[in-house]
Design an enzyme around this catalytic site. Structure first.
Site, PDB file in Angstrom:
ATOM      1  N   SER A  15       0.842  -1.203   0.000  1.00  0.00           N
ATOM      2  CA  SER A  15       0.000   0.000   0.000  1.00  0.00           C
ATOM      3  C   SER A  15       0.877   1.254   0.000  1.00  0.00           C
ATOM      4  O   SER A  15       2.049   1.207   0.358  1.00  0.00           O
ATOM      5  CB  SER A  15      -0.913  -0.025   1.224  1.00  0.00           C
ATOM      6  OG  SER A  15      -0.164  -0.337   2.383  1.00  0.00           O
ATOM      7  N   GLU A  17       1.085   5.523   0.987  1.00  0.00           N
ATOM      8  CA  GLU A  17       0.527   6.671   1.715  1.00  0.00           C
ATOM      9  C   GLU A  17       0.877   7.967   0.977  1.00  0.00           C
ATOM     10  O   GLU A  17       2.016   8.171   0.555  1.00  0.00           O
ATOM     11  CB  GLU A  17       1.108   6.724   3.132  1.00  0.00           C
ATOM     12  CG  GLU A  17       0.587   7.917   3.919  1.00  0.00           C
ATOM     13  CD  GLU A  17       1.098   7.940   5.336  1.00  0.00           C
ATOM     14  OE1 GLU A  17       0.844   6.978   6.080  1.00  0.00           O
ATOM     15  OE2 GLU A  17       1.753   8.933   5.697  1.00  0.00           O
ATOM     16  N   ASP A 109      -1.048  15.224  16.588  1.00  0.00           N
ATOM     17  CA  ASP A 109      -0.128  15.903  17.502  1.00  0.00           C
ATOM     18  C   ASP A 109      -0.632  17.285  17.852  1.00  0.00           C
ATOM     19  O   ASP A 109      -0.942  18.075  16.965  1.00  0.00           O
ATOM     20  CB  ASP A 109       1.269  16.004  16.872  1.00  0.00           C
ATOM     21  CG  ASP A 109       1.981  14.673  16.946  1.00  0.00           C
ATOM     22  OD1 ASP A 109       1.940  14.043  18.023  1.00  0.00           O
ATOM     23  OD2 ASP A 109       2.558  14.255  15.938  1.00  0.00           O
ATOM     24  N   PHE A 218      12.670  13.664  10.019  1.00  0.00           N
ATOM     25  CA  PHE A 218      11.645  12.682  10.411  1.00  0.00           C
ATOM     26  C   PHE A 218      12.105  11.885  11.633  1.00  0.00           C
ATOM     27  O   PHE A 218      11.338  11.604  12.535  1.00  0.00           O
ATOM     28  CB  PHE A 218      11.379  11.682   9.286  1.00  0.00           C
ATOM     29  CG  PHE A 218      10.513  12.226   8.190  1.00  0.00           C
ATOM     30  CD1 PHE A 218       9.345  12.889   8.475  1.00  0.00           C
ATOM     31  CD2 PHE A 218      10.879  12.059   6.866  1.00  0.00           C
ATOM     32  CE1 PHE A 218       8.552  13.397   7.462  1.00  0.00           C
ATOM     33  CE2 PHE A 218      10.099  12.568   5.845  1.00  0.00           C
ATOM     34  CZ  PHE A 218       8.934  13.236   6.143  1.00  0.00           C
ATOM     35  N   HIS A 268       3.804  -1.049   3.795  1.00  0.00           N
ATOM     36  CA  HIS A 268       3.111   0.223   3.572  1.00  0.00           C
ATOM     37  C   HIS A 268       4.201   1.254   3.272  1.00  0.00           C
ATOM     38  O   HIS A 268       5.082   1.486   4.113  1.00  0.00           O
ATOM     39  CB  HIS A 268       2.320   0.604   4.824  1.00  0.00           C
ATOM     40  CG  HIS A 268       1.518   1.856   4.667  1.00  0.00           C
ATOM     41  ND1 HIS A 268       0.407   1.923   3.873  1.00  0.00           N
ATOM     42  CD2 HIS A 268       1.682   3.096   5.210  1.00  0.00           C
ATOM     43  CE1 HIS A 268      -0.099   3.157   3.928  1.00  0.00           C
ATOM     44  NE2 HIS A 268       0.656   3.880   4.724  1.00  0.00           N
TER      45      HIS A 268
HETATM   46  P1  FAD Z   1      -2.429   7.367  20.624  1.00  0.00           P
HETATM   47  O1  FAD Z   1      -2.729   5.974  20.259  1.00  0.00           O
HETATM   48  O2  FAD Z   1      -3.469   8.119  21.372  1.00  0.00           O
HETATM   49  O3  FAD Z   1      -1.061   7.349  21.447  1.00  0.00           O
HETATM   50  C1  FAD Z   1      -0.362   8.552  21.793  1.00  0.00           C
HETATM   51  C2  FAD Z   1       0.338   8.379  23.137  1.00  0.00           C
HETATM   52  O4  FAD Z   1      -0.640   8.230  24.178  1.00  0.00           O
HETATM   53  C3  FAD Z   1       1.224   7.128  23.222  1.00  0.00           C
HETATM   54  O5  FAD Z   1       2.333   7.454  24.004  1.00  0.00           O
HETATM   55  C4  FAD Z   1       0.344   6.105  23.926  1.00  0.00           C
HETATM   56  O6  FAD Z   1       1.107   5.143  24.653  1.00  0.00           O
HETATM   57  C5  FAD Z   1      -0.498   6.978  24.843  1.00  0.00           C
HETATM   58  N1  FAD Z   1      -1.859   6.424  25.016  1.00  0.00           N
HETATM   59  C6  FAD Z   1      -2.639   5.902  24.055  1.00  0.00           C
HETATM   60  N2  FAD Z   1      -3.835   5.517  24.565  1.00  0.00           N
HETATM   61  C7  FAD Z   1      -3.779   5.792  25.896  1.00  0.00           C
HETATM   62  C8  FAD Z   1      -4.695   5.616  26.959  1.00  0.00           C
HETATM   63  N3  FAD Z   1      -5.914   5.099  26.736  1.00  0.00           N
HETATM   64  N4  FAD Z   1      -4.313   6.015  28.209  1.00  0.00           N
HETATM   65  C9  FAD Z   1      -3.069   6.581  28.415  1.00  0.00           C
HETATM   66  N5  FAD Z   1      -2.168   6.763  27.427  1.00  0.00           N
HETATM   67  C10 FAD Z   1      -2.519   6.383  26.178  1.00  0.00           C
HETATM   68  N6  FAD Z   1      -0.513  12.462  12.231  1.00  0.00           N
HETATM   69  C11 FAD Z   1      -1.324  13.352  11.610  1.00  0.00           C
HETATM   70  O7  FAD Z   1      -1.442  14.489  12.068  1.00  0.00           O
HETATM   71  N7  FAD Z   1      -2.008  13.013  10.484  1.00  0.00           N
HETATM   72  C12 FAD Z   1      -1.921  11.778   9.919  1.00  0.00           C
HETATM   73  O8  FAD Z   1      -2.546  11.506   8.886  1.00  0.00           O
HETATM   74  C13 FAD Z   1      -1.071  10.821  10.544  1.00  0.00           C
HETATM   75  N8  FAD Z   1      -0.960   9.547  10.050  1.00  0.00           N
HETATM   76  C14 FAD Z   1      -0.179   8.640  10.706  1.00  0.00           C
HETATM   77  C15 FAD Z   1      -0.127   7.318  10.229  1.00  0.00           C
HETATM   78  C16 FAD Z   1       0.676   6.367  10.844  1.00  0.00           C
HETATM   79  C17 FAD Z   1       0.720   4.954  10.315  1.00  0.00           C
HETATM   80  C18 FAD Z   1       1.464   6.748  11.983  1.00  0.00           C
HETATM   81  C19 FAD Z   1       2.365   5.730  12.639  1.00  0.00           C
HETATM   82  C20 FAD Z   1       1.377   8.030  12.490  1.00  0.00           C
HETATM   83  C21 FAD Z   1       0.562   8.990  11.876  1.00  0.00           C
HETATM   84  N9  FAD Z   1       0.439  10.295  12.368  1.00  0.00           N
HETATM   85  C22 FAD Z   1      -0.365  11.208  11.729  1.00  0.00           C
HETATM   86  C23 FAD Z   1       1.188  10.711  13.563  1.00  0.00           C
HETATM   87  C24 FAD Z   1       0.353  10.533  14.869  1.00  0.00           C
HETATM   88  O9  FAD Z   1      -0.745  11.410  14.850  1.00  0.00           O
HETATM   89  C25 FAD Z   1       1.275  10.838  16.047  1.00  0.00           C
HETATM   90  O10 FAD Z   1       2.273   9.856  16.148  1.00  0.00           O
HETATM   91  C26 FAD Z   1       0.577  11.069  17.391  1.00  0.00           C
HETATM   92  O11 FAD Z   1       1.570  11.592  18.294  1.00  0.00           O
HETATM   93  C27 FAD Z   1       0.010   9.821  18.052  1.00  0.00           C
HETATM   94  O12 FAD Z   1      -1.080   9.356  17.410  1.00  0.00           O
HETATM   95  P2  FAD Z   1      -1.724   7.933  17.843  1.00  0.00           P
HETATM   96  O13 FAD Z   1      -2.949   7.780  17.079  1.00  0.00           O
HETATM   97  O14 FAD Z   1      -0.712   6.857  17.793  1.00  0.00           O
HETATM   98  O15 FAD Z   1      -2.066   8.262  19.378  1.00  0.00           O
END
Ligand code: FAD
Length: 294
Positions: A15, A17, A109, A218, A268
């Site tokens: 895939s 991105e 973020d 990055f 990916h």
């Molecule tokens: P979460 O899963 O919420 O995790 C963030 C932090 O919080 C981690 O340290 C985790 O351990 C902690 N955490 C999670 N759940 C809990 C909980 N229930 N209780 C306490 N702590 C918790 N960013 C963008 O802005 N746009 C995009 O399109 C984008 N695409 C991405 C695609 C991929 C494949 C990846 C790997 C990253 C992408 N990102 C994108 C970056 C991402 O938004 C950041 O890495 C962000 O800091 C974390 O997102 P997350 O969804 O992993 O967060």
């Protein structure tokens, strides 16, 4: 089609991105590169949301175009940072109305200096909360992010995996990793996640190093480690774009081949909207790709 349906037909997926182009010239470039990548028949494509300052509306326009005009299986990224439940409901129902069945649900973020703050009192702090919420809004295939070298904010890999389990329990169907360059870290991570009862597909996210300074940025943002071997090969040539490209490409081909030979469920590609490296990697791993599609 839902990506989970594709998983039933393809042992491994390949895939790409993309991010929404920022202006007319980037849009032209995007069109040319997408044209080349489509010829490779990707299993699905994904479009980022709000990353690096790109506008959120453009994500919706691009997924609409790729899904409805080009006919690609398309996954829209969506982040909950600073969004209210009302906005999330409106956005997700729009995506559903245009036929998008696949969502990559992320926290996103917060702006610099505001880490750990719930930016919208009517919103969510974690991707897991967004996933639970969206799962109640409709019938989607949901992807989520994961970090073989741990998320920068997590105190330990163990804590991050425990949080990942919450995300899976909330309804994520599969995971895509953040970029990494050391395959052993990925496979150790897979072992740990399995021990924590996480058994869904965890697709490695790969970025070929074609521009050294860009990748260094990055790496700073993600905390991923670049192996000494590649640093020492590239650094003497960092001003020579073609040589850097060739070294990065050779490394990425070896990395992808090793991942597939050791059982990874596909690749990916973070394409950065460029097609050259992805096309050349694809051509070099054609044998492994064909084997996966049988
Ligand atoms: P979460 O899963 O919420 O995790 C963030 C932090 O919080 C981690 O340290 C985790 O351990 C902690 N955490 C999670 N759940 C809990 C909980 N229930 N209780 C306490 N702590 C918790 N960013 C963008 O802005 N746009 C995009 O399109 C984008 N695409 C991405 C695609 C991929 C494949 C990846 C790997 C990253 C992408 N990102 C994108 C970056 C991402 O938004 C950041 O890495 C962000 O800091 C974390 O997102 P997350 O969804 O992993 O967060």
């Amino acid at each position: 089609m839902k990506i989970t349906e594709i998983f039933k037909q393809q042992k491994r997926t390949f895939s790409f991105e993309f991010f929404p182009p920022k202006d007319e010239i980037s849009a032209l470039d995007f069109g040319i590169n997408i044209g080349k990548l489509i010829n490779l028949e990707p299993s699905f494509v994904t479009v980022t949301y709000g990353a690096g300052g790109s506008t959120q509306e453009r994500t919706f326009a691009i997924v609409d175009y790729l899904h409805n005009k080009i006919g690609l299986t398309c996954m829209a990224h969506y982040t909950c940072v600073n969004a209210s439940k009302e906005k999330i409901t409106k956005d997700i129902s729009y995506l559903s109305d245009i036929g998008i069945e696949n969502l990559m649900l992320l926290r996103g973020d917060p702006p610099q200096g505001m880490k750990g703050i719930r930016l919208n009192p009517e919103g969510f702090n974690h991707a897991s909360d967004l996933i639970s919420f969206v799962n109640k809004l409709g019938d989607f295939c949901i992807g989520a992010a994961t970090y073989p070298e741990k998320h920068l904010e997590a105190k330990s890999l163990k804590e991050d995996i425990e949080n990942l389990k919450i995300k899976i329990n909330a309804g994520a169907d599969f995971l895509v990793t953040q970029l990494f360059f050391i395959n052993d870290l990925y496979f150790n991570f897979i072992e740990l996640t399995e021990k924590h009862g996480i058994n869904c597909r965890i697709i490695p996210g790969i970025i070929p190093i074609t521009n050294y300074n860009q990748i260094k940025k990055f790496v700073q943002l993600t905390g991923a480690v670049i192996p000494e071997e590649i640093i020492s090969q590239i650094e003497p040539y960092q001003d020579n774009t073609e040589k850097t490209y060739q070294i990065g490409l050779d490394f990425a081909i070896r990395q992808c081949r090793d991942l597939l030979n050791r059982g990874a469920p596909g690749i990916h590609f973070y394409t950065l909207n460029k097609s050259r490296a992805a096309v050349e990697i694809f051509e070099s791993i054609t044998y492994e790709i064909k084997k996966s599609r049988i």
